[in-house]
Each structure stands twice: as C-alpha cells, then as structure tokens.
Design an enzyme around this catalytic site. Structure first.
Site, PDB file in Angstrom:
ATOM      1  N   THR A 161       6.734  26.766   6.092  1.00 14.64           N
ATOM      2  CA  THR A 161       5.453  26.126   5.774  1.00 14.64           C
ATOM      3  C   THR A 161       4.313  27.032   6.221  1.00 14.64           C
ATOM      4  OG1 THR A 161       6.558  24.031   6.208  1.00 14.64           O
ATOM      5  CG2 THR A 161       4.178  23.963   5.934  1.00 14.64           C
ATOM      6  N   ASP A 163       7.034  21.888 -26.371  1.00 21.20           N
ATOM      7  CA  ASP A 163       7.013  20.540 -25.792  1.00 21.20           C
ATOM      8  C   ASP A 163       8.072  20.498 -24.695  1.00 21.20           C
ATOM      9  OD1 ASP A 163       6.962  17.669 -25.385  1.00 21.20           O
ATOM     10  OD2 ASP A 163       6.038  17.536 -27.356  1.00 21.20           O
ATOM     11  N   SER A 202      13.551   6.165 -13.686  1.00 21.72           N
ATOM     12  CA  SER A 202      12.442   6.910 -14.285  1.00 21.72           C
ATOM     13  C   SER A 202      12.320   8.303 -13.669  1.00 21.72           C
ATOM     14  CB  SER A 202      11.151   6.114 -14.097  1.00 21.72           C
ATOM     15  OG  SER A 202      10.039   6.927 -14.254  1.00 21.72           O
ATOM     16  N   SER A 203      12.378   8.382 -12.335  1.00 19.29           N
ATOM     17  CA  SER A 203      12.201   9.681 -11.672  1.00 19.29           C
ATOM     18  C   SER A 203      13.332  10.636 -11.993  1.00 19.29           C
ATOM     19  CB  SER A 203      12.166   9.530 -10.156  1.00 19.29           C
ATOM     20  OG  SER A 203      11.077   8.792  -9.784  1.00 19.29           O
ATOM     21  N   LYS A 223       3.651  29.898   3.871  1.00 19.46           N
ATOM     22  CA  LYS A 223       2.851  29.551   2.701  1.00 19.46           C
ATOM     23  C   LYS A 223       1.361  29.574   3.031  1.00 19.46           C
ATOM     24  CE  LYS A 223       4.592  27.625  -0.522  1.00 19.46           C
ATOM     25  NZ  LYS A 223       5.535  27.411  -1.609  1.00 19.46           N
ATOM     26  N   ARG A 225       1.293   1.323  15.090  1.00 16.78           N
ATOM     27  CA  ARG A 225       0.936   1.177  13.683  1.00 16.78           C
ATOM     28  C   ARG A 225       1.437  -0.174  13.170  1.00 16.78           C
ATOM     29  NH1 ARG A 225       5.468   4.883  10.523  1.00 16.78           N
ATOM     30  NH2 ARG A 225       4.389   4.162   8.672  1.00 16.78           N
ATOM     31  N   TRP A 247       6.898   0.194   4.053  1.00 16.78           N
ATOM     32  CA  TRP A 247       7.541   0.838   2.900  1.00 16.78           C
ATOM     33  C   TRP A 247       8.948   1.302   3.245  1.00 16.78           C
ATOM     34  CZ3 TRP A 247       9.031   6.002   1.545  1.00 16.78           C
ATOM     35  CH2 TRP A 247       8.899   6.931   2.574  1.00 16.78           C
ATOM     36  N   GLU A 273      11.926  13.179   0.289  1.00 19.23           N
ATOM     37  CA  GLU A 273      10.868  12.525  -0.473  1.00 19.23           C
ATOM     38  C   GLU A 273       9.481  13.053  -0.083  1.00 19.23           C
ATOM     39  OE1 GLU A 273      10.613  10.511  -2.951  1.00 19.23           O
ATOM     40  OE2 GLU A 273       8.532   9.837  -2.757  1.00 19.23           O
ATOM     41  N   SER A 299      -1.312  27.060  -5.364  1.00 22.81           N
ATOM     42  CA  SER A 299      -0.966  28.452  -5.643  1.00 22.81           C
ATOM     43  C   SER A 299      -1.517  28.925  -6.985  1.00 22.81           C
ATOM     44  CB  SER A 299       0.554  28.646  -5.642  1.00 22.81           C
ATOM     45  OG  SER A 299       1.083  28.258  -4.400  1.00 22.81           O
ATOM     46  N   TYR A 303       8.766  15.927   0.816  1.00 16.87           N
ATOM     47  CA  TYR A 303       8.590  17.242   0.187  1.00 16.87           C
ATOM     48  C   TYR A 303       8.472  17.122  -1.322  1.00 16.87           C
ATOM     49  CZ  TYR A 303       8.541  19.352   4.591  1.00 16.87           C
ATOM     50  OH  TYR A 303       8.128  19.683   5.849  1.00 16.87           O
ATOM     51  N   HIS A 328      14.478  13.220  12.571  1.00 11.84           N
ATOM     52  CA  HIS A 328      13.224  13.229  13.347  1.00 11.84           C
ATOM     53  C   HIS A 328      12.406  11.954  13.158  1.00 11.84           C
ATOM     54  CE1 HIS A 328      11.133  15.624   9.882  1.00 11.84           C
ATOM     55  NE2 HIS A 328      10.903  14.353   9.732  1.00 11.84           N
ATOM     56  N   HIS A 329      12.799  11.108  12.217  1.00  9.31           N
ATOM     57  CA  HIS A 329      12.133   9.812  12.100  1.00  9.31           C
ATOM     58  C   HIS A 329      12.796   8.772  12.991  1.00  9.31           C
ATOM     59  CE1 HIS A 329       9.651  10.994   8.637  1.00  9.31           C
ATOM     60  NE2 HIS A 329      10.663  11.789   8.352  1.00  9.31           N
ATOM     61  N   HIS A 338      13.030  11.981   4.035  1.00 11.91           N
ATOM     62  CA  HIS A 338      12.390  13.249   4.340  1.00 11.91           C
ATOM     63  C   HIS A 338      12.290  14.166   3.123  1.00 11.91           C
ATOM     64  CE1 HIS A 338      10.216  15.999   6.687  1.00 11.91           C
ATOM     65  NE2 HIS A 338      10.846  16.913   5.978  1.00 11.91           N
ATOM     66  N   HIS A 340       0.848  -1.194   0.000  1.00 14.54           N
ATOM     67  CA  HIS A 340       0.000   0.000   0.000  1.00 14.54           C
ATOM     68  C   HIS A 340       0.886   1.248   0.000  1.00 14.54           C
ATOM     69  CE1 HIS A 340      -2.948   3.023   1.093  1.00 14.54           C
ATOM     70  NE2 HIS A 340      -2.213   3.332   2.157  1.00 14.54           N
TER      71      HIS A 340
HETATM   72  C1  HEM Z   1       5.243  21.242   9.339  1.00 17.25           C
HETATM   73  C2  HEM Z   1       5.781  20.323   8.627  1.00 17.25           C
HETATM   74  C3  HEM Z   1       6.076  18.902   9.125  1.00 17.25           C
HETATM   75  C4  HEM Z   1       6.661  18.502  10.279  1.00 17.25           C
HETATM   76  C5  HEM Z   1       7.157  19.380  11.407  1.00 17.25           C
HETATM   77  C6  HEM Z   1       6.705  17.049  10.233  1.00 17.25           C
HETATM   78  C7  HEM Z   1       7.222  16.232  11.220  1.00 17.25           C
HETATM   79  C8  HEM Z   1       7.251  14.853  11.181  1.00 17.25           C
HETATM   80  C9  HEM Z   1       7.872  14.016  12.160  1.00 17.25           C
HETATM   81  C10 HEM Z   1       8.607  14.505  13.397  1.00 17.25           C
HETATM   82  C11 HEM Z   1       7.680  12.717  11.782  1.00 17.25           C
HETATM   83  C12 HEM Z   1       8.183  11.468  12.490  1.00 17.25           C
HETATM   84  C13 HEM Z   1       7.141  10.914  13.359  1.00 17.25           C
HETATM   85  C14 HEM Z   1       7.562   9.615  13.956  1.00 17.25           C
HETATM   86  O1  HEM Z   1       7.674   8.612  13.232  1.00 17.25           O
HETATM   87  O2  HEM Z   1       7.770   9.599  15.172  1.00 17.25           O
HETATM   88  C15 HEM Z   1       6.941  12.723  10.564  1.00 17.25           C
HETATM   89  C16 HEM Z   1       6.551  11.580   9.881  1.00 17.25           C
HETATM   90  C17 HEM Z   1       6.071  11.590   8.591  1.00 17.25           C
HETATM   91  N1  HEM Z   1       5.775  12.723   7.865  1.00 17.25           N
HETATM   92 FE1  HEM Z   1       5.893  14.666   8.509  1.00 17.25          FE
HETATM   93  N2  HEM Z   1       6.157  16.605   9.074  1.00 17.25           N
HETATM   94  C18 HEM Z   1       5.774  17.710   8.365  1.00 17.25           C
HETATM   95  C19 HEM Z   1       5.216  17.699   7.111  1.00 17.25           C
HETATM   96  C20 HEM Z   1       5.075  16.586   6.322  1.00 17.25           C
HETATM   97  C21 HEM Z   1       4.708  16.601   4.934  1.00 17.25           C
HETATM   98  C22 HEM Z   1       4.456  17.854   4.124  1.00 17.25           C
HETATM   99  C23 HEM Z   1       4.657  15.319   4.526  1.00 17.25           C
HETATM  100  C24 HEM Z   1       4.318  14.716   3.172  1.00 17.25           C
HETATM  101  C25 HEM Z   1       3.744  15.312   2.211  1.00 17.25           C
HETATM  102  C26 HEM Z   1       4.972  14.482   5.648  1.00 17.25           C
HETATM  103  C27 HEM Z   1       5.002  13.107   5.591  1.00 17.25           C
HETATM  104  C28 HEM Z   1       5.381  12.298   6.614  1.00 17.25           C
HETATM  105  C29 HEM Z   1       5.411  10.861   6.536  1.00 17.25           C
HETATM  106  C30 HEM Z   1       5.071  10.003   5.304  1.00 17.25           C
HETATM  107  C31 HEM Z   1       5.828  10.406   7.779  1.00 17.25           C
HETATM  108  C32 HEM Z   1       5.925   8.967   8.264  1.00 17.25           C
HETATM  109  C33 HEM Z   1       6.989   8.183   7.690  1.00 17.25           C
HETATM  110  C34 HEM Z   1       6.963   6.760   8.166  1.00 17.25           C
HETATM  111  O3  HEM Z   1       7.369   6.496   9.299  1.00 17.25           O
HETATM  112  O4  HEM Z   1       6.531   5.870   7.407  1.00 17.25           O
HETATM  113  N3  HEM Z   1       5.225  15.291   6.732  1.00 17.25           N
HETATM  114  N4  HEM Z   1       6.697  14.037  10.217  1.00 17.25           N
HETATM  115 CU   LIG Z   2      10.336  13.737   7.893  1.00 20.22          CU
END
Ligand code: HEM
Ligand SMILES: [Cu+2]
Ligand SMILES: [Cu+2]
Lengths: 407, 521
Positions: free
Chosen positions: B324, B102, B165-166, B327, B446, B138, B251, B264, B253, B298-299, B249, B73
C-alpha cells in the site's frame, strides 16, 4: 471518584499541540453541557499492561506522523514548485528500480521495529497464569453478572441511570450511562484473572484504564487479567453490539485496598444469608407487589417495557388482551401458549405455566431463563406483580415455596 | 488509431431502451445513477444517526431503530453505493480503454444490473416488517442475527441476489479483459484502471460465494433447526466471524482497488508525466489482493484467539501496509517534477492521497494487537474506515466522475462549482471524521445511540460536519445535472495530458465504442 475521566498530564509527542488545539476547540464550542473537557488520548492507565499499550500507541502515533510529514512534505513541495502555471516543464522519468527497492525495504524495517515491542506486550497480555483472584464475568442482554467462585459471591450489575435522564426529562448527572447499581469490587496490588463468557449473544467487556477488552461469547470462556495499582473507580462499556440495550450496559469497577476488599467480601456474604432467608418466609401481598415491581423494572422492562406493553414484532405484551403483531412463526408459538385466545395469555392462565416460563425461559427465543439469576422470592414477587399489574387483575399471590418446587 | 464508425447508433428509445439495453454505456450509466441514489439513501440514514448523536440522551429515534439505521447505512453504502458505483465505471470505461466494442457478455450485463433494484427493494422493505430491519450492524454477527426479526431473512435473500449480481458482473469483466483487448494491447500495456478491476473481479468471484454461504448458514440456524452458530446446540459463534471476515477483508479491497485504478489514471494526466513504476503498481496491487486473504483475523483480535494466531494476523496485516505504501510513494513520484495543474479531478486525487493515507496509517495502528484491544469497536475504527472508504473509495469516484464526465456527456462541467464541491467535501469530511479518532481513544464505543457526557463536544462537531457533508453532495448532483443538460462542448481529448484509447473517441463516444479494433503499436 472519577479518576477515569480526569485529564491527566499527557505524556508523549504532541502534548503542546494537543493542548492548544483543545483550547481552540473549547473557544469554538463555548462551554458545552459537559464541563469535563475533551480527552485526546486513552484514559489514564492503571495497570502495567495498559501503560505499555499507552506507550505503544504514542510510539505508533509518532511513527505515523513522521511518515506522513515526510511523504506529504515531498508532495506539497512538488505542488508548490512543479506547477504548470509557473511554467514548469514535465520530466519524463517513470521508473527507478533502486528507489523502488528502497521504499519497499525501509517501511518493512520500520514495521519490524514496531512489531518487536508489540509482540512483547501481547505475550504478557496473554499470560493469565499465577493469579491471586479469579472473577467470572457473564454478559446478558443487557447487564453484567459477576461471580467470585472462591468467595462464593455473585451478583448482577445493572445500569443505574434513571430512565428520566435518558429521556431528557431530568438533568443528566455526572456519570450519566456510566453508573451501575452494583459495581465490580476488586483489590489493588494483586493479579486478577477474568473469565469472560455470555449467556445470550456476544458482548465485550471493556475497562479502558486496565487495557482489558475481551469478547464475552456464549459457549466460550475467554481469559484476561489485570493488576490494578491505583485505587479508584474505573468505567467502561460493552463494546460488541448486543441488541437494543447495547449502549446501556456499562462496566464499573471499584478498586479498593486489600483490607477493604476483605471487609467487602464479608459484608456480601452476610447479605446473601439474609436473601436466602427471604426464600423461606411467607410474604405479604403488598411486599410481593412492591418487590416484584422492582424486580420487573430491573430484569424484564428492557424487553417487555416498563408498562408491560412490549414492542410490536419482537417482545410480546404482558397485558391481557393487548393486540400484538409479529412474524407468523412467532404468533404461531404464542397462540400455542394461549396468547390472544379466549382466557387470555400466559399471565392470565395457570400459575405453573407462568412460573415455568420465567424460570426456564423459552428456548429458541430471546426470553431468557431466570432460574440462575433470580431467587425464589424474586420470581414469586415478579410473577405476582405481573399477574396483578398492567390491567391483569387475577388476584393471585405466589409464595417462594411454590417456585422452589418447580426448580 | 481509427475512431469508430457510427453506423450502429440505432437503438430503442424511452423506457425500453433502459430495460432491454445490452449496451455497456447505457448499463454503466444505470449503475452510476443507481449508485448515486443509494448513496443518498444510505446518506440520509447517516444524517438521522448524526442527529440522534448530536446530544446525549435519546432524542429523535428509539435505540432499536438506531441499530436498524446503522445496519442499513452500512449495507446500503457498501453494496448499494460503492460496489455498483465502481461497476458503473468499469462498464463505461473498460471497453473504451482496451479498444473493444462492448462488454463480452452483454445480456448478462443487463441482468447483473437489473437484479440490483429488486435486491434493494427487498433489503429496504425489511424496515416495514414486524420487528423491523435487522439491528445487527452490517457484520450481522450470530447469534444476534439469529435473534433478529423476519427482516433479517429479507436481508439474507437480498444479499444472495447481490452476490449473484456481483459475481456475474465480475465474470463479465474478467472475460472482457482477457478476450477483447485490441491487437497489440498486452496485459502489461493495459491502463492501471483495467488492471485494478481485473484483480478486483477475481476477488469478487472468490469471496462473494463465501458471504452467500455464511448468510445461508444463518438462515438455516434461524429456520431449519441447524446449530452452526448456536453454542447451546454445539455450534460455534466465532465460526461466523471467521467466515464473515474471510469475505470481509477482501471486500474492503474490492472497494478500494478500483479507486486505486481511477487515481492512477488521474494523477499522470494532470502531472503531464507517465505513471511512475507501472510494473511495481501492478505487482503491488496483486500482492495486496493476495495478502487480503490472510489478514481477516485482524477484525477478531478480542475474540480470544491463541497468541500465535494473533501474532500471525498482526504480522500479515502489517505486511499489507508495504505494498500500500509503494502505491502512495509511486503516486507522489509521478507528481514529482511534473507539470502540475489542479482541475477538479486532480484536487480529488490529491485529497484522496492525503486522506486515504491517514486511513492507512490508522490501519497500521489498528494492526498493533495490544493497542487494537483498546481501539477495537470504538469510534477510532469508525474514523479509520471512513478515511479509507469515504475519502478513499467515494472521493476517488467523485474525482473519476469529474474526470470522465466530459467524455461521457460531451460537455464540460462547471469548474468553479466542481472546486467548491471538492473543498466543501474535504473540509466537512474532516470536521466529521477527524474528531472520531479522539472519541475512540477516549473510550466511546461504536454503534451506540446514546453516550456519556464527556463525549458531547466532539460528537457535536462531528454532527455539524456531517450535515455539511450531506448537503454538499447535493451540489455534486447539481453539477452533474447541469453537465448532462448542456455546457461547453468537450473535445475528444478532454485533458491535454491524458493518455489512453478512450480519449481517441469523440465526446460523447459513439454508441458502440470501437466497431473496428484500434491497433496498439
Ligand atoms: C494499510 C492498510 C490497512 C490496514 C493495516 C488496516 C487495518 C485494519 C484493522 C486492523 C481493522 C480492525 C479494527 C478493529 O475492528 O479493531 C480494520 C477495520 C476496517 N478496515 Fe482497515 N486497514 C487497512 C486498509 C483498509 C482499506 C483500504 C479499507 C477499505 C477500503 C479498510 C476498511 C476497513 C473497514 C470497513 C473496517 C471495519 C470493519 C467493521 O468492523 O465494520 N481498511 N482495518
Ligand atoms: Cu480488514
Ligand atoms: Cu453490547
């Protein structure tokens, strides 16, 4: 005791709103199968750190709600007042350095303000010095092992929820999936240091009420600590995906008074003496088989399955002649050990090979080494069982002494 | 500004047209349809996951298969639905927005697309391998990914293909934007969508190779006797996480900056007022991109990093919330004292604004290290990233789809059905994911196929929401189908408040956008 999931009087901002929402939800759902009620915030904290985290979370939640309300208050006012359908004419402004500086600086200052208490708590969490008791926690697929090095006690802690409940053949009991055969026992009122590691893959040891979550990583020893101030039973789970049984390796901690803890330590030591005696006796076949069945269910069935039939592709069957499909490299290794060739596989072959595999595991595969986990009697019993169950009628009876020589 | 001369219309028909096409519109269409298909494939996995989680106890799948579904998924949504979707938008729109005929490298463009079906066939075929698809999530953390069956190797190779590809697609976008702008279109006159994609393309070029290298190391550990991530052989399992999140990370963005671009474009159109603070929007996007390289830790707050490292990653993560925030404030200021109307694209944009902000704020909560120890790897994180990825990235694409569909097809879509699609999506999305915040707080990890009884009620709510959310998306497909087939003719300038070169072309636009470059004053 179920302190951990009891609804406590929640402190903090939106208590009333939460309670109303809860009531509305309860009406909406009727009485669900869990009468425990829905919990809207962290579990009741019972350590100073967990309490600080609880307050940090309430603070952050408050800050976020205020920001949200202000920003979207403005937006929804605009949606209400500046609509084309009301004949509102668009303004033309598209820049203002002043205002842009303001809304960069203010959020920045808010963040600095919350970073201060967050940093203070973080530094306290990281200080594991001056502990009165050390406990080693080791993650295995899929159970925990606890060691008290100073007391010389060690044991495994395994899920005790019956399979029948998981398979929906029996009603589920109150602590479904959050109960173990041997909980970790800890004294209240003193600083306990946890040294956390893992044997196979990464796990994560989490007790929500303590505010402790630390990854258990092979090759690393991570530290964290807790000073529990309320006796009770606290429940958590593994929080790092560790394979098939990830949902089934709970953490259960029993916090007791210091006097009770001393009594418990003495009792454990007596038990260990009794178990060592088991290694020095000669067992009857019936005893070996019944003990072996229990050892198998607790240690092997997660992979090889309770009926010994394994799982295609990953875990070989321990049943003679049972076909098995897997990647060529794995089949190659298995064939090398005589799997599926004339004479059957390891469970039908020489006893020594069989014992060696269970004692030392198979390097580079998920088959773990059990020499550190099981006593000689346990291994003798489980091997005797394997060689006489699942249709393998070898008639072999193995004694603890035979295991001892191979260690 | 002159519209294109329509003398280049000739092109092969039928299958050949799609196989050999070098046309940015055809390729854009294929990307978009492919992304839609993958959205449903990955979505159907989610439906099974939510069905299993409807009640405690094992219901319809085995625990290991559940992990396979979770993994697939995530991988298919990220690499199959979101990323190709935005590339589809880029292909269709960038040449039209900058006044080019083009893309700069049309054959490369064809190849970037046609890699995808093969890559995903490889990836999805892992379900049928002995041992099944990887059950690692993933994130594919070692050593679990080293233990997995042969399906893991299939996934690794498919990631290599997707990376190629990317990166090729990103290079094409960079070259196009830097070289093919119409005379007079300086960088600071480019539409925001073009800007966000330019920055995204640089992120892609920077981090996809890191992912490719990381999974190759896993492959080597699995088959060639290396021990990069194997502690017993002197390797380091945590190294994997550092490498993965150094890709991971940026990614996230990569998946949100193009969405910022789409929003926008939409908000000024329906506010009938220029974008507020264009320049600070550009700088905010660039600083988000820069900061995204220094927050990966932070992950990994719970892996046992030393306190100074945790503090660094906490502060840098909090800092990323500032641009952020800028914006969000700018979008609200764009609406302020405009002349607002609420066609479907605008509804999606407003929905994006509100719900993406919820995700941003929960991200801020996650950045607070001590609290993250409690949130990490619980449903709270699942809620967070679905608010940024579903109501952020995916809903921005839905809004963009309604916004440009009349331009692409020459027909107006059915506004009533579009609005139904928006409202049902928004309601069901929140029913699904809002309760997950509370599940996480209360202690539900999770990636588990079965849970303790006190989590039952909210899981039921989430599952019901998920089924509704899934079904609602069929309505979207129906609206798009209807619009492609026919409908009211769309004018060149579909929306009265729209600005930009794409609206000077006919609807649908000629096969080659600007045969002679328009001149920007
Ligand atoms: C204000 C902006 C953001 C902050 C401060 C933030 C902060 C965080 C933090 C600290 C985590 C880790 C959480 C943990 O596993 O303990 C996290 C996870 C995640 N964030 Fe964000 N985030 C922000 C914006 C975004 C955006 C814009 C996206 C995607 C479009 C995003 C996608 C994700 C994803 C996919 C995970 C989980 C990854 C995984 O463990 O599989 N975040 N975020
Ligand atoms: Cu992150
Ligand atoms: Cu686990």
């Amino acid at each position: 005791m179920s302190l951990s999931f009891r609804n406590e009087k929640s402190s903090g901002l939106l208590t009333v709103a939460r309670a109303r929402f809860a009531a509305a939800m309860a009406l909406l759902l009727g009485a669900g199968p869990a009468s425990a009620g829905i919990r809207w915030n962290f579990q009741t904290p019972v350590t100073p750190i967990a309490r600080q985290i609880y307050h940090l979370q309430d603070l952050m939640f408050g800050v976020c709600v205020v920001i949200f309300v202000i920003v979207f208050g403005v937006m929804f006012y605009s949606i209400f007042a500046h609509r084309k359908s009301k004949g509102h004419k668009p303004a033309t402004f598209h820049q203002s350095t002043t205002i842009e500086v303001i809304w960069t600086v203010i959020p920045f200052l808010i963040l600095v303000a919350v970073a201060v208490p967050a940093t203070a708590t973080l530094l306290k969490m990281e200080n594991t010095s001056d502990s009165a008791l050390t406990v080693r926690v080791t993650g295995y697929q899929w159970k925990w092992h606890y060691d008290y090095p100073a007391q010389g006690i060690g044991f495994f802690s395994d899920l005790s929820t019956p399979v029948a409940q998981i398979e929906n053949q029996e009603p589920k009991n109150r602590h479904y999936l959050l109960q173990v055969d041997h909980p970790l026992v800890l004294p209240v009122g003193e600083k306990i240091r946890f040294q956390i590691t893992a044997k196979d893959v990464i796990h994560s040891w989490w007790v929500p009420s303590f505010g402790v979550k630390t990854d258990a990583i092979p090759g690393f020893v991570n530290q964290s600590w807790a000073e529990i101030d309320v006796p009770g039973t606290y429940r958590g789970q593994c929080t790092e995906l560790c394979g098939m049984g990830h949902a089934f390796m709970p953490v259960v901690v029993k916090a007791v008074s210091q006097a009770d803890f001393k009594k418990w330590v003495a009792a454990q030591k007596a038990l260990m003496v009794a178990s060592a005696a088991g290694d020095n006796t000669t067992w009857t076949e019936a005893d070996l088989l019944s003990h072996g069945k229990a050892v198998f269910a607790a240690n092997c069935s997660a992979c090889h399955q309770i009926n010994g039939q394994g799982i295609a592709g990953t875990f070989p069957p321990l049943s003679a002649g049972k076909p098995f499909s897997a990647a060529p490299a794995m089949l190659q290794k298995l064939r090398h050990r005589g799997f599926l060739t004339a004479g059957g596989h390891v469970v039908m072959g020489p006893v020594k090979n069989h014992l060696r595999i269970v004692l030392h595991g198979i390097a580079g595969t998920p088959m773990p080494s059990f020499s550190g986990q099981l006593s000689n009697a346990d291994i003798a019993a489980v091997v005797t069982y394997e060689r006489n169950a699942f249709g393998n009628h070898t008639g072999d009876v193995i004694q603890p002494a035979q295991v001892a020589v191979l260690r | 500004m002159a519209s294109a001369a329509a003398n280049h219309e000739a092109h092969p028909a039928g299958l050949k047209r799609w196989l050999f096409t070098t046309n940015h519109k055809d390729i854009g269409t294929m990307y978009l349809l492919f992304s839609l298909l993958m959205f449903f494939v990955a979505g159907s996995f989610a439906m099974v996951i939510r069905a299993e989680l409807f009640s405690p106890g094992m219901q319809i799948v085995q625990p290991y298969f559940f992990n396979e579904l979770t993994t697939m998924h995530g991988l298919v949504m990220i690499f199959g639905a979101i990323m190709p979707g935005f590339v589809g938008f880029a292909n269709w729109l960038i040449p039209m927005m900058i006044g080019a005929p083009d893309m700069a490298l049309p054959r490369l463009n064809n190849w970037s697309f046609w890699i995808l079906p093969f890559a995903f066939t490889l990836m999805l075929s892992s379900f049928f391998m002995p041992g099944g698809a990887p059950g690692t999530g993933w994130t594919m953390y070692a050593p679990l990914s080293i233990q997995a069956g042969i399906g893991m190797d299939f996934v690794i190779f498919s990631i290599h293909l997707l990376g190629i590809s990317s990166v090729l697609g990103a290079i094409n976008i960079i070259v196009t934007i830097l070289n093919m702008r119409a005379p007079g279109m300086t960088l600071m006159k480019m539409p925001m969508f073009v800007w966000t994609w330019l920055i995204t393309a640089f992120l892609l070029v920077a981090v996809m190779p890191v992912l490719a290298g990381t999974v190759t190391m896993v492959l080597m550990d699995r088959h060639f006797g290396t021990h990069f991530f194997d502690a017993a052989g002197g390797g380091d399992p945590v190294l994997y996480q550092h490498l993965f999140w150094f890709f991971g990370h940026p990614e996230v963005y990569i998946m949100i900056l193009p969405a910022f671009g789409i929003i926008s474009q939409i908000i000024p159109t329906f506010s009938r007022k220029p974008l507020f603070g264009y320049e600070s929007m550009v700088y905010a996007t660039a600083s988000i991109a820069f900061l995204s390289f220094i927050v990966w830790g932070h992950h990994m707050f719970t892996v046992g990093m030393p306190a100074p490292a945790e503090m660094f990653f906490m502060y840098s993560t909090m800092l990323i919330a500032v641009p952020t925030g800028v914006k969000i404030f700018n979008w609200v200021a764009t609406m302020w004292r405009g002349s607002l109307s609420f066609e479907t694209p605008m509804l999606f944009a407003i929905g994006f604004l509100v719900m993406f902000t919820i995700g941003g704020l929960s991200g801020l909560m996650l950045a607070i290290v001590p609290a993250d120890f409690q949130y990490h790897n619980t449903y709270f994180v699942v809620a967070h990233f679905h608010y940024v990825l579903f109501s952020g990235a995916a809903m921005a694409m839905m809004g963009g789809c309604y916004y440009w569909l009349p331009k692409w097809t020459g027909h107006m879509y059915n506004e009533t059905l579009g609005k139904w699609h928006f409202w049902l999506t928004t309601i069901f999305f929140n029913v699904t994911f809002f309760p997950m915040h509370f599940l996480g707080l209360a202690g539900m990890p999770r990636r588990i196929p079965d849970y303790a009884l006190q989590f039952t009620d909210l899981n039921r709510v989430a599952s019901i929401g998920a089924f509704g959310l899934g079904l609602t998306q069929l309505l979207w497909v129906y609206v798009v189908y209807q619009t492609v087939k026919g409908g009211k003719k769309a004018a060149s300038k579909v929306w009265d408040g729209a600005e930009g070169l794409e609206w000077t072309l006919t609807s649908p636009p000629p096969y080659h956008s600007f045969a002679t470059a328009p001149v920007i004053e």
